[in-house]
Design an enzyme around this catalytic site. Structure first.
Site, mmCIF file in Angstrom:
data_model
loop_
_atom_site.group_PDB
_atom_site.id
_atom_site.type_symbol
_atom_site.label_atom_id
_atom_site.label_comp_id
_atom_site.label_asym_id
_atom_site.label_seq_id
_atom_site.Cartn_x
_atom_site.Cartn_y
_atom_site.Cartn_z
ATOM 1 N N GLY A 1 -6.308 2.183 8.477
ATOM 2 C CA GLY A 1 -6.078 3.038 9.631
ATOM 3 C C GLY A 1 -6.270 2.321 10.952
ATOM 4 O O GLY A 1 -7.374 1.888 11.267
ATOM 5 N N GLY A 2 -5.188 2.165 11.690
ATOM 6 C CA GLY A 2 -5.277 1.567 13.021
ATOM 7 C C GLY A 2 -5.637 0.097 13.025
ATOM 8 O O GLY A 2 -6.153 -0.411 14.025
ATOM 9 N N SER B 1 1.678 0.813 10.958
ATOM 10 C CA SER B 1 2.455 0.735 12.201
ATOM 11 C C SER B 1 2.395 -0.645 12.832
ATOM 12 O O SER B 1 3.383 -1.102 13.413
ATOM 13 C CB SER B 1 1.997 1.810 13.181
ATOM 14 N N HIS C 1 0.840 -1.204 0.000
ATOM 15 C CA HIS C 1 0.000 0.000 0.000
ATOM 16 C C HIS C 1 0.873 1.251 0.000
ATOM 17 O O HIS C 1 1.751 1.406 0.857
ATOM 18 C CB HIS C 1 -0.881 -0.046 1.249
ATOM 19 N N ASP D 1 0.827 5.324 0.287
ATOM 20 C CA ASP D 1 0.044 6.481 0.711
ATOM 21 C C ASP D 1 0.612 7.729 0.053
ATOM 22 O O ASP D 1 1.650 8.240 0.465
ATOM 23 C CB ASP D 1 0.080 6.592 2.237
HETATM 24 C C1 DX5 Z 1 -3.343 7.175 6.667
HETATM 25 C C2 DX5 Z 1 -2.942 6.190 5.594
HETATM 26 C C3 DX5 Z 1 -2.795 4.810 6.070
HETATM 27 C C4 DX5 Z 1 -1.732 4.629 7.128
HETATM 28 C C5 DX5 Z 1 -2.103 3.471 7.961
HETATM 29 O O1 DX5 Z 1 -3.573 8.407 6.072
HETATM 30 O O2 DX5 Z 1 -3.890 6.177 4.529
HETATM 31 O O3 DX5 Z 1 -2.575 3.912 4.993
HETATM 32 O O4 DX5 Z 1 -0.453 4.412 6.603
HETATM 33 O O5 DX5 Z 1 -1.197 3.395 8.992
HETATM 34 P P1 DX5 Z 1 -1.563 2.695 10.368
HETATM 35 O O6 DX5 Z 1 -1.811 1.257 10.047
HETATM 36 O O7 DX5 Z 1 -0.348 2.925 11.193
HETATM 37 O O8 DX5 Z 1 -2.786 3.384 10.896
HETATM 38 ZN ZN ZN Z 2 -3.659 4.518 3.002
#
Ligand code: DX5
Ligand code: ZN
Length: 225
Positions: free
Chosen positions: A176-177, A198, A33, A35
């Protein structure tokens, strides 16, 4: 329909992105993925097509590109040229979602629509008939490492109901999360594709974390609602 795991490189060590991409492959990731943030649609600024194209040579894992940018159609081809396997634009950023989906599909790339936590699911209405997936944001987009917004589980259940009721084939992706502690309820709510940053890259062993997440997700057919 099986589970797909898409590690987000946003939480990887940006000085060693090639190594992170290879670790995703070794851990059995279904997608990587990306971003993409432009400093306008979201306050943060990350990577663009040049970085995607460079990493395309580092792994065979297909790329899942999440465009958190204004006017995504203006630069969409650059991401398609750089090797996107699927691509999502935000419903809040693109008034011409059908044009986007037709263009991506015409180039052999799977189109999706992303939606922010504060946007009504009703805004997806027509798009559910022509996109392959909905990327449900379960944090406010912009940064990795944020906490999963609790009401999101119910929101995903409601979206799954809407998708069923209108006869759409779109799948639900969650971003997200996401981690081993909440992935099983998300599967039960109807999600099938999981972005995780994360919870994969903060562990020190991305390969193990990807396998752990997949194990925690279980198999949709055997889970009890
Ligand atoms: C947030 C991004 C996500 C992010 C997710 O704006 O779109 O893809 O990297 O990260 P985690 O899993 O740490 O929430
Ligand atoms: Zn994303």
């Amino acid at each position: 329909m099986t589970i797909a795991i898409a590690p987000s490189l946003l939480s990887a060590d940006f000085s060693r992105l090639g190594d992170a991409a290879r670790a995703c492959e070794e851990g059995g990731a279904d997608w990587i993925h990306f971003d993409v943030m432009d400093g306008h649609f979201v306050p943060n600024l990350t990577v663009g097509p040049i970085v995607l194209a460079a990493l395309r040579k580092a792994t065979r894992v297909p790329f899942d590109v999440h465009l958190m940018i204004e006017k995504p159609l203006a630069t969409l081809d650059q991401y398609l040229d750089a090797g996107a396997g699927r691509v999502a634009v935000h419903v809040e950023a693109e008034p011409h979602l059908l044009r986007f989906a037709q263009h991506a599909r015409g180039r052999g790339v799977s189109p999706g629509v992303a939606i922010n936590p504060g946007t009504s699911l009703a805004s997806l209405d027509e798009a559910l008939h022509f996109v392959d997936f909905v990327l449900v944001m379960t944090v406010n987009p912009g940064w990795g490492g944020q906490a999963f917004i609790p009401g999101s589980l119910d929101r995903i259940g409601r979206l799954a109901d809407i998708i069923r009721s209108v006869g759409s084939k779109a799948t639900i992706a969650v971003d997200g999360g996401v981690g081993p502690d909440n992935i099983a309820p998300l599967v039960r709510a109807g999600a099938r594709h999981f972005v995780a940053g994360s919870s994969i890259f903060s562990t020190g062993d991305a390969r193990e974390a990807i396998r752990g997440l997949r194990g925690a997700a279980g198999t949709p057919g055997t889970l009890h609602a």
